[in-house]
Scaffold this motif. Structure first.
Motif, PDB file in Angstrom:
ATOM      1  N   PRO A   1      10.004  13.811   4.536  1.00 17.29           N
ATOM      2  CA  PRO A   1      10.049  13.810   5.627  1.00 17.29           C
ATOM      3  C   PRO A   1      12.084  14.908   5.451  1.00 17.29           C
ATOM      4  O   PRO A   1      12.524  14.967   4.465  1.00 17.29           O
ATOM      5  CB  PRO A   1      10.239  13.080   6.005  1.00 17.29           C
ATOM      6  N   MET A   2      11.789  15.516   7.191  1.00 17.89           N
ATOM      7  CA  MET A   2      12.924  16.058   7.785  1.00 17.89           C
ATOM      8  C   MET A   2      13.648  14.792   8.107  1.00 17.89           C
ATOM      9  O   MET A   2      13.391  14.007   8.703  1.00 17.89           O
ATOM     10  CB  MET A   2      12.786  16.670   8.700  1.00 17.89           C
ATOM     11  N   LEU A   3      14.887  14.758   7.157  1.00 21.02           N
ATOM     12  CA  LEU A   3      16.019  13.590   7.598  1.00 21.02           C
ATOM     13  C   LEU A   3      16.782  14.066   8.143  1.00 21.02           C
ATOM     14  O   LEU A   3      18.055  15.123   7.198  1.00 21.02           O
ATOM     15  CB  LEU A   3      16.642  12.622   6.351  1.00 21.02           C
ATOM     16  N   THR A   4      17.996  13.580   8.945  1.00 19.42           N
ATOM     17  CA  THR A   4      18.644  14.423   9.985  1.00 19.42           C
ATOM     18  C   THR A   4      19.949  13.373   9.579  1.00 19.42           C
ATOM     19  O   THR A   4      20.044  11.610   9.523  1.00 19.42           O
ATOM     20  CB  THR A   4      19.180  14.287  11.180  1.00 19.42           C
ATOM     21  N   THR A   5      21.045  13.287   8.425  1.00 19.96           N
ATOM     22  CA  THR A   5      22.274  12.603   8.601  1.00 19.96           C
ATOM     23  C   THR A   5      23.567  12.666   8.627  1.00 19.96           C
ATOM     24  O   THR A   5      23.874  13.774   9.396  1.00 19.96           O
ATOM     25  CB  THR A   5      21.916  11.919   6.531  1.00 19.96           C
ATOM     26  N   ALA A   6      24.556  11.775   8.497  1.00 21.93           N
ATOM     27  CA  ALA A   6      25.664  12.001   9.182  1.00 21.93           C
ATOM     28  C   ALA A   6      26.154  13.219   7.854  1.00 21.93           C
ATOM     29  O   ALA A   6      27.376  14.480   8.312  1.00 21.93           O
ATOM     30  CB  ALA A   6      26.953  11.301   9.024  1.00 21.93           C
ATOM     31  N   ALA A   7      26.177  13.145   6.453  1.00 19.82           N
ATOM     32  CA  ALA A   7      25.777  14.698   5.514  1.00 19.82           C
ATOM     33  C   ALA A   7      25.396  15.870   5.993  1.00 19.82           C
ATOM     34  O   ALA A   7      26.010  16.635   5.404  1.00 19.82           O
ATOM     35  CB  ALA A   7      25.910  13.848   4.341  1.00 19.82           C
ATOM     36  N   GLY A   8      24.322  15.653   6.948  1.00 17.23           N
ATOM     37  CA  GLY A   8      23.842  17.498   7.004  1.00 17.23           C
ATOM     38  C   GLY A   8      22.039  16.074   7.376  1.00 17.23           C
ATOM     39  O   GLY A   8      21.388  15.616   6.955  1.00 17.23           O
ATOM     40  N   THR A   9      21.518  17.627   7.353  1.00 18.10           N
ATOM     41  CA  THR A   9      19.787  17.729   7.973  1.00 18.10           C
ATOM     42  C   THR A   9      19.011  17.943   6.500  1.00 18.10           C
ATOM     43  O   THR A   9      19.183  19.012   5.507  1.00 18.10           O
ATOM     44  CB  THR A   9      19.367  18.598   8.494  1.00 18.10           C
ATOM     45  N   VAL A  10      18.377  16.869   6.189  1.00 16.29           N
ATOM     46  CA  VAL A  10      17.805  17.039   5.035  1.00 16.29           C
ATOM     47  C   VAL A  10      16.553  18.249   5.446  1.00 16.29           C
ATOM     48  O   VAL A  10      15.332  17.270   6.056  1.00 16.29           O
ATOM     49  CB  VAL A  10      17.025  16.488   4.303  1.00 16.29           C
ATOM     50  N   ARG A  11      15.946  19.648   4.755  1.00 16.66           N
ATOM     51  CA  ARG A  11      14.241  19.726   5.576  1.00 16.66           C
ATOM     52  C   ARG A  11      13.133  19.342   4.782  1.00 16.66           C
ATOM     53  O   ARG A  11      13.299  18.501   3.681  1.00 16.66           O
ATOM     54  CB  ARG A  11      14.520  21.251   4.491  1.00 16.66           C
ATOM     55  N   PRO A  12      12.379  19.170   5.145  1.00 16.00           N
ATOM     56  CA  PRO A  12      10.970  18.294   4.857  1.00 16.00           C
ATOM     57  C   PRO A  12      10.398  19.297   3.241  1.00 16.00           C
ATOM     58  O   PRO A  12      10.200  20.189   3.374  1.00 16.00           O
ATOM     59  CB  PRO A  12       9.997  17.924   5.758  1.00 16.00           C
ATOM     60  N   SER A  13      10.240  18.441   2.279  1.00 13.46           N
ATOM     61  CA  SER A  13       9.325  18.881   1.613  1.00 13.46           C
ATOM     62  C   SER A  13       7.881  19.910   2.043  1.00 13.46           C
ATOM     63  O   SER A  13       7.023  19.584   2.774  1.00 13.46           O
ATOM     64  CB  SER A  13       8.935  17.830   0.393  1.00 13.46           C
ATOM     65  N   LYS A  14       7.371  20.974   1.265  1.00 10.15           N
ATOM     66  CA  LYS A  14       6.339  21.667   1.424  1.00 10.15           C
ATOM     67  C   LYS A  14       5.193  21.651   0.031  1.00 10.15           C
ATOM     68  O   LYS A  14       6.126  21.190  -1.184  1.00 10.15           O
ATOM     69  CB  LYS A  14       6.658  22.713   1.005  1.00 10.15           C
ATOM     70  N   VAL A  15       4.418  20.944   0.779  1.00  6.58           N
ATOM     71  CA  VAL A  15       3.138  19.920  -0.206  1.00  6.58           C
ATOM     72  C   VAL A  15       1.687  21.193   0.157  1.00  6.58           C
ATOM     73  O   VAL A  15       1.503  22.012   1.287  1.00  6.58           O
ATOM     74  CB  VAL A  15       2.777  18.755   0.305  1.00  6.58           C
ATOM     75  N   LEU A  16       1.280  21.745  -0.869  1.00  3.37           N
ATOM     76  CA  LEU A  16       0.353  22.054  -0.425  1.00  3.37           C
ATOM     77  C   LEU A  16      -0.893  21.473  -1.954  1.00  3.37           C
ATOM     78  O   LEU A  16      -0.662  21.151  -2.878  1.00  3.37           O
ATOM     79  CB  LEU A  16       0.544  23.822  -1.708  1.00  3.37           C
ATOM     80  N   VAL A  17      -2.247  21.265  -1.187  1.00  2.00           N
ATOM     81  CA  VAL A  17      -2.934  21.087  -1.382  1.00  2.00           C
ATOM     82  C   VAL A  17      -3.945  21.382  -1.579  1.00  2.00           C
ATOM     83  O   VAL A  17      -4.791  22.458  -1.082  1.00  2.00           O
ATOM     84  CB  VAL A  17      -3.664  19.501  -0.609  1.00  2.00           C
ATOM     85  N   ILE A  18      -4.473  22.230  -3.030  1.00  2.00           N
ATOM     86  CA  ILE A  18      -5.375  22.970  -3.890  1.00  2.00           C
ATOM     87  C   ILE A  18      -7.137  21.791  -3.435  1.00  2.00           C
ATOM     88  O   ILE A  18      -7.789  21.027  -4.318  1.00  2.00           O
ATOM     89  CB  ILE A  18      -5.091  23.488  -5.151  1.00  2.00           C
ATOM     90  N   GLY A  19      -8.192  22.400  -2.758  1.00  2.00           N
ATOM     91  CA  GLY A  19      -9.453  21.840  -2.745  1.00  2.00           C
ATOM     92  C   GLY A  19      -9.418  20.772  -1.262  1.00  2.00           C
ATOM     93  O   GLY A  19      -9.037  19.707  -2.157  1.00  2.00           O
ATOM     94  N   ALA A  20     -10.039  20.626  -0.368  1.00  2.00           N
ATOM     95  CA  ALA A  20     -10.528  19.943   0.579  1.00  2.00           C
ATOM     96  C   ALA A  20     -11.511  19.411   0.970  1.00  2.00           C
ATOM     97  O   ALA A  20     -12.041  18.591   2.082  1.00  2.00           O
ATOM     98  CB  ALA A  20      -9.816  20.801   2.061  1.00  2.00           C
ATOM     99  N   GLY A  21     -11.650  18.665  -0.610  1.00  2.00           N
ATOM    100  CA  GLY A  21     -12.833  17.971  -0.289  1.00  2.00           C
ATOM    101  C   GLY A  21     -12.180  16.611   0.451  1.00  2.00           C
ATOM    102  O   GLY A  21     -11.225  16.264   0.866  1.00  2.00           O
ATOM    103  N   VAL A  22     -12.479  15.258   0.197  1.00  2.00           N
ATOM    104  CA  VAL A  22     -12.681  13.996   0.627  1.00  2.00           C
ATOM    105  C   VAL A  22     -11.238  13.617  -0.762  1.00  2.00           C
ATOM    106  O   VAL A  22     -10.453  12.886   1.050  1.00  2.00           O
ATOM    107  CB  VAL A  22     -13.519  13.261   0.127  1.00  2.00           C
TER     108      VAL A  22
END
Length: 378
Positions: A157-178
């Protein structure tokens, strides 16, 4: 006399599931069947022998229960030694690996066993409650994201901390079956930015309904039985060109494109991995079929060019309690087609039973197994 259903302990290395959980055993007993469970069969899934006896089942100290059963329920295929112990004319239900060597099926034929393969349950509306490939795939999709999060050096997740903002991870899912859809939903719950790709354009709406962006390469490759058809060489080239950009931009790639009984399609070649970010992670759920990534090694973690490639096997077994519960419910629903009052009936006019039977009454019912058996004797 009531029908006897036996549940042996699984002997596959690393297998933690059990074919029947106490809750379902209790329902079957209430319906008039006798349940026998091998001692410690449910131990790794969180079910004790006492749980089964409390449900009304009896506990057997060894696999002699195979020879006294009208119906035997398993997760994995039985060994030839175990098959020899089955009572002639009994019913065997579980994963049978119908694409394997034919000697086991010749033995089942000779013993007049009605062997039902859970891999062959047809993907039709009436069989959805019996479709264990789907129930177990949903667990694998969920767990794949947890595996990826554990291997990744980044927050999802994106996190906002006193040290700054951490951007969220980018996830790619290959195959959209079950499995893929469950992976998308799980990654979104963890706060990641999610994209998904599938050669079946029809799944775009499902992907987007889960809050993910669909990677559309304008190729329609819908096949039969809910699976995709094989792409042409031209289509594969177009797929590679577009996917390469999305793979390179991802922190995590989860591969789920598997085809039962066939090699998994190679979607991520080595040169695509070479262009990924340092610290990126690939979790390849198609590892047992060889993997969607060229660098995948089944059951191993590979580090290549600062990218981690993990090829887990038998992922549902890593969530054994709920995996067993769902699988047992699949079996319970299937047994509803077979248990008729005080008798056991195999109706060959029922599409579900006809499609999933490999052997019955001394015959090989499955055409593909029959062809391989004939070829092996020529």
């Amino acid at each position: 006399m009531s029908n006897v259903i036996s549940v042996p302990a699984e002997i596959r290395t690393g297998e933690n599931r059990v074919a029947l959980v106490p809750e379902i055993a209790k329902k079957l007993i209430a319906a008039g069947t006798t349940i026998q469970v091998q001692t410690l069969a449910g131990e790794h899934a969180g079910f004790s022998d006492e749980d089964y006896t409390a449900a009304g089942a009896s506990i057997c100290p060894d696999d002699s229960l195979l020879g006294t059963a009208d119906v035997v329920l398993t997760v994995n295929p039985l060994t030839e030694t175990q098959l020899q112990k089955l009572r002639d004319g009994s019913i065997l239900i579980g994963y049978q690996n119908p694409w394997s060597d034919t000697q086991r099926f010749k033995l089942l034929q000779d013993k007049k066993i009605s062997a039902i393969s859970m891999e062959l349950i047809p993907r039709i509306s009436r069989a959805q409650a019996m479709d264990s490939l789907s129930s177990q795939a949903s667990i694998a999709g969920y767990k794949s994201v947890l595996m990826a999060a554990s291997l990744s050096g980044k927050f999802f997740p994106m996190l906002t901390t006193a040290a700054g903002t951490v951007r969220p991870s980018k996830v790619l899912v290959i195959g959209a079956g079950v499995a893929g859809l469950q992976a998308i939903a799980t990654a979104r719950r963890l706060g990641a930015m999610v994209e998904a790709y599938d050669v079946r354009a029809a799944v775009k709406e499902q992907v987007e309904s889960l809050g993910a962006r669909f990677v559309d390469i304008d190729i329609k490759a819908e096949g039969s039985g809910g699976y995709a058809r094989e792409l042409t060489e031209e289509e594969k080239q177009k797929q590679q060109e577009i996917l390469a950009r999305h793979v390179a931009a991802s922190d995590v790639v989860i591969c789920t494109a598997a085809l039962p009984g066939r090699a998994s399609p190679r979607i991520i070649p080595t040169d695509m991995v070479n262009n990924m970010k340092g610290g990126a992670v690939i979790v390849d759920l198609a590892a047992e079929g060889g993997g969607n990534c060229e660098l995948t090694r089944p059951g191993e973690t590979v580090m290549h060019n600062r990218v981690t490639i993990y090829g887990p096997i038998n992922v549902p077994s890593t969530v054994p309690n709920h995996a067993s519960e769902l699988y047992a419910k699949n079996l319970f629903n299937l047994l509803g087609l077979i248990i008729k009052e005080d008798s056991l009936q195999i109706d060959l006019d029922d599409q579900i039973l006809k499609d999933s039977l490999i052997t019955h009454a001394g015959d090989i019912i499955n055409d593909a197994v029959q062809e391989r058996l004939q070829a092996s004797t020529n």
